[in-house]
Design an enzyme around this catalytic site. Structure first.
Site, PDB file in Angstrom:
ATOM      1  CG  ASP A  31      41.027  20.815 -27.508  1.00 35.08           C
ATOM      2  OD1 ASP A  31      41.149  22.042 -27.356  1.00 35.08           O
ATOM      3  OD2 ASP A  31      40.361  20.101 -26.751  1.00 35.08           O
TER       4      ASP A  31
ATOM      5  CG  HIS B 228      32.872  16.601 -29.311  1.00 35.11           C
ATOM      6  ND1 HIS B 228      31.597  16.761 -28.825  1.00 35.11           N
ATOM      7  CD2 HIS B 228      33.607  17.630 -28.833  1.00 35.11           C
ATOM      8  CE1 HIS B 228      31.569  17.868 -28.102  1.00 35.11           C
ATOM      9  NE2 HIS B 228      32.764  18.409 -28.071  1.00 35.11           N
TER      10      HIS B 228
HETATM   11  N1  ACO Z   1      41.407   8.326 -30.085  1.00 28.80           N
HETATM   12  C1  ACO Z   1      41.217   7.005 -30.215  1.00 28.80           C
HETATM   13  N2  ACO Z   1      40.025   6.397 -29.957  1.00 28.80           N
HETATM   14  C2  ACO Z   1      39.019   7.188 -29.569  1.00 28.80           C
HETATM   15  C3  ACO Z   1      39.151   8.582 -29.418  1.00 28.80           C
HETATM   16  C4  ACO Z   1      40.400   9.137 -29.703  1.00 28.80           C
HETATM   17  N3  ACO Z   1      40.610  10.454 -29.597  1.00 28.80           N
HETATM   18  N4  ACO Z   1      37.970   9.096 -29.040  1.00 28.80           N
HETATM   19  C5  ACO Z   1      37.123   8.074 -28.934  1.00 28.80           C
HETATM   20  N5  ACO Z   1      37.756   6.919 -29.247  1.00 28.80           N
HETATM   21  C6  ACO Z   1      37.163   5.585 -29.289  1.00 28.80           C
HETATM   22  C7  ACO Z   1      37.247   4.948 -27.897  1.00 28.80           C
HETATM   23  O1  ACO Z   1      38.425   4.194 -27.736  1.00 28.80           O
HETATM   24  C8  ACO Z   1      36.017   4.100 -27.878  1.00 28.80           C
HETATM   25  O2  ACO Z   1      36.273   2.917 -28.627  1.00 28.80           O
HETATM   26  P1  ACO Z   1      35.706   1.498 -28.129  1.00 28.80           P
HETATM   27  O3  ACO Z   1      34.213   1.668 -28.119  1.00 28.80           O
HETATM   28  O4  ACO Z   1      36.245   0.565 -29.136  1.00 28.80           O
HETATM   29  O5  ACO Z   1      36.275   1.335 -26.764  1.00 28.80           O
HETATM   30  C9  ACO Z   1      35.002   4.908 -28.677  1.00 28.80           C
HETATM   31  O6  ACO Z   1      35.775   5.719 -29.553  1.00 28.80           O
HETATM   32  C10 ACO Z   1      34.129   5.796 -27.790  1.00 28.80           C
HETATM   33  O7  ACO Z   1      34.967   6.568 -26.949  1.00 28.80           O
HETATM   34  P2  ACO Z   1      34.537   7.164 -25.541  1.00 28.80           P
HETATM   35  O8  ACO Z   1      35.778   7.579 -24.812  1.00 28.80           O
HETATM   36  O9  ACO Z   1      33.617   6.231 -24.839  1.00 28.80           O
HETATM   37  O10 ACO Z   1      33.695   8.410 -26.011  1.00 28.80           O
HETATM   38  P3  ACO Z   1      33.352   9.648 -25.122  1.00 28.80           P
HETATM   39  O11 ACO Z   1      32.171  10.275 -25.707  1.00 28.80           O
HETATM   40  O12 ACO Z   1      33.324   9.282 -23.685  1.00 28.80           O
HETATM   41  O13 ACO Z   1      34.665  10.545 -25.309  1.00 28.80           O
HETATM   42  C11 ACO Z   1      36.173  12.221 -25.747  1.00 28.80           C
HETATM   43  C12 ACO Z   1      34.719  11.789 -25.869  1.00 28.80           C
HETATM   44  C13 ACO Z   1      36.604  12.216 -24.284  1.00 28.80           C
HETATM   45  C14 ACO Z   1      36.313  13.643 -26.302  1.00 28.80           C
HETATM   46  C15 ACO Z   1      37.067  11.263 -26.564  1.00 28.80           C
HETATM   47  O14 ACO Z   1      36.722  11.297 -27.929  1.00 28.80           O
HETATM   48  C16 ACO Z   1      38.539  11.537 -26.366  1.00 28.80           C
HETATM   49  O15 ACO Z   1      39.137  11.052 -25.410  1.00 28.80           O
HETATM   50  N6  ACO Z   1      39.171  12.359 -27.272  1.00 28.80           N
HETATM   51  C17 ACO Z   1      40.546  12.714 -27.091  1.00 28.80           C
HETATM   52  C18 ACO Z   1      40.667  13.874 -26.104  1.00 28.80           C
HETATM   53  C19 ACO Z   1      40.199  15.172 -26.704  1.00 28.80           C
HETATM   54  O16 ACO Z   1      40.551  15.522 -27.816  1.00 28.80           O
HETATM   55  N7  ACO Z   1      39.413  15.906 -25.907  1.00 28.80           N
HETATM   56  C20 ACO Z   1      38.906  17.206 -26.302  1.00 28.80           C
HETATM   57  C21 ACO Z   1      37.434  17.134 -26.604  1.00 28.80           C
HETATM   58  S1  ACO Z   1      36.797  18.697 -27.096  1.00 28.80           S
HETATM   59  C22 ACO Z   1      36.831  19.587 -25.674  1.00 28.80           C
HETATM   60  O17 ACO Z   1      36.584  19.095 -24.614  1.00 28.80           O
HETATM   61  C23 ACO Z   1      37.214  20.987 -25.762  1.00 28.80           C
END
Ligand code: ACO
Length: 376
Positions: free
Chosen positions: A313, A262
């Site tokens: 989710d 998140h």
């Molecule tokens: N699975 C694997 N790795 C992840 C995940 C994940 N779900 N979430 C974050 N990471 C990792 C990224 O690969 C990244 O690693 P790195 O720095 O080695 O490249 C690091 O954690 C940071 O990730 P970002 O994508 O930059 O973080 P951001 O704050 O932009 O993303 C998000 C937040 C989009 C929710 C992300 O965690 C994600 O894609 N989750 C999966 C989708 C999801 O469940 N979305 C629902 C969110 S709740 C809602 O909107 C209702």
């Protein structure tokens, strides 16, 4: 990016707001000062909608009047011509496409269309919140070749929605679970879809346009679309015994695992705990706990290996699946709830408006000489 900016507007504060507070380190979610954990225990979705729109909990009489407005057939009913449009759509049309289109059509029929005063926007917000469940349920019926079920004023928003999907009175546990799900999804500060709604509202556009923008933003798998992707993952894993190997391989392949991580929470999303418990209870009621067992194993491995926590989710889809709801309706269900928050934010934005218009850090050339087409 210039300076300290991390991209994606991370940690950028764009405005004040009195609607929702998130403490990402403590894992707290607060609507208008009230902890969501307490609202889940003691409140109903209808009451939470009042809280978000009006800023405090209603008196008994105010709640009764507000609930009557949200549950009246006049406000819930869809214009017959919208049903005709649903029947004209290809049955494979994604429910989120139908929802976005349906809200646009509702704007055309709304008696307050064109009036952006606070009173008119509140009336339109009541109608939208009452109509969205009817629209989602009507599409489910139409695409199965069945007639839409007329909403019943004897059931609240949660119970009536489940009734309109199947035509049968839902169990008390299903209604309670669905109502808690609605409370938990009702608002979440400046998330992507709410921000989209506020950007649209800040041009002094109308609430239907703002909600249409929000639905488009909610749809993506990084936001509301994640709950559908979680269920696709469960379907691929198939049995709890296969879960550990499957998720270890996915992590080794550097896959992004839906339902984890998140932008704001650094600890477990407080909403996930409630949904896990309710998904488990419902699974036991219908005699199928496989999805929750799969998700528990996935959560254990992802937390240990990646230090990523479940978000809202992860378990919601397992609960909806136990109610017999098809996977591609999970994100529209999110919208049925979040419309309360979106509309609260539209009213707040209109109440103290300034156009939202950020700048880009331009990285291209600035002084090129024009070359005629025959010399390029
Ligand atoms: N699975 C694997 N790795 C992840 C995940 C994940 N779900 N979430 C974050 N990471 C990792 C990224 O690969 C990244 O690693 P790195 O720095 O080695 O490249 C690091 O954690 C940071 O990730 P970002 O994508 O930059 O973080 P951001 O704050 O932009 O993303 C998000 C937040 C989009 C929710 C992300 O965690 C994600 O894609 N989750 C999966 C989708 C999801 O469940 N979305 C629902 C969110 S709740 C809602 O909107 C209702």
């Amino acid at each position: 990016m210039s300076g300290e900016q991390k991209g994606g507007l991370e940690d950028v504060v764009v405005s004040t707001s009195g609607i929702c507070f998130i403490d990402g380190n403590e894992g707290r979610l607060v609507y208008r000062g009230y902890d969501v954990n307490e609202l889940v225990e003691r409140s109903s979705f209808e009451e939470v909608v009042f809280l978000l729109w009006h800023g405090d909990l209603p008196s008994r009489n105010a709640l009764a009047a507000h609930t009557r407005a949200l549950t009246s057939t006049a406000n819930r009913r869809l214009p017959p011509k919208l049903i005709d449009i649903l029947r004209a759509l290809p049955r494979r049309t994604a429910p989120m496409d139908v929802l976005r289109t349906g809200v646009s059509v509702l704007a055309a029929f709304d008696p307050d269309g064109g009036d952006n005063s606070r009173d008119a926007t509140l009336r339109k917000s009541i109608r939208l919140t009452a109509q969205l469940p009817t629209l989602v349920a009507a599409w489910e019926r139409v695409r199965r070749g069945r007639p839409p079920v007329t909403p019943t004023p004897r059931l609240g928003l949660a119970g009536n929605f489940l009734y309109m999907l199947s035509g049968k009175t839902p169990t008390a546990l299903a209604v309670k679970t669905f109502d808690v799900g609605l409370i938990l999804h009702a608002d979440h500060e400046f998330n992507a879809s709410t921000f989209a709604a506020r950007v649209t509202a800040a041009t002094m556009s109308d609430v239907h346009s703002a909600i249409t923008s929000a639905i488009g933003a909610l749809r993506g798998p990084l936001h509301g679309g994640a709950n559908e992707q979680v269920m696709r993952m469960v379907e691929q894993i198939r049995t709890p015994e296969r879960a550990e190997d499957w998720i270890r391989k996915a992590l080794a392949d550097k896959a992004r695992v839906m339902g984890f991580g998140h932008r704001v929470y650094r600890v477990e999303d407080p909403r996930a705990r409630h949904l896990r418990r309710l998904a488990g209870e419902l699974g036991r009621q219908v005699g199928d706990t496989g999805a929750v067992e799969i998700l528990d194993t996935v959560a254990r491995v992802v937390s240990a290996d990646k230090h990523l926590h479940p978000n809202v989710d992860l378990y919601s889809g397992a609960a909806y699946a136990s109610m017999g709801i098809p996977t591609d309706q999970f994100t529209p269900i999110f919208a049925i709830s979040r419309v309360a928050g979106w509309t609260a934010h539209v009213m707040e934005q209109h109440g103290n408006n300034r156009l939202i218009r950020p700048r880009a850090d331009y990285t291209g050339p600035t002084r090129l000489s024009y070359v005629p087409a025959d010399r390029r």
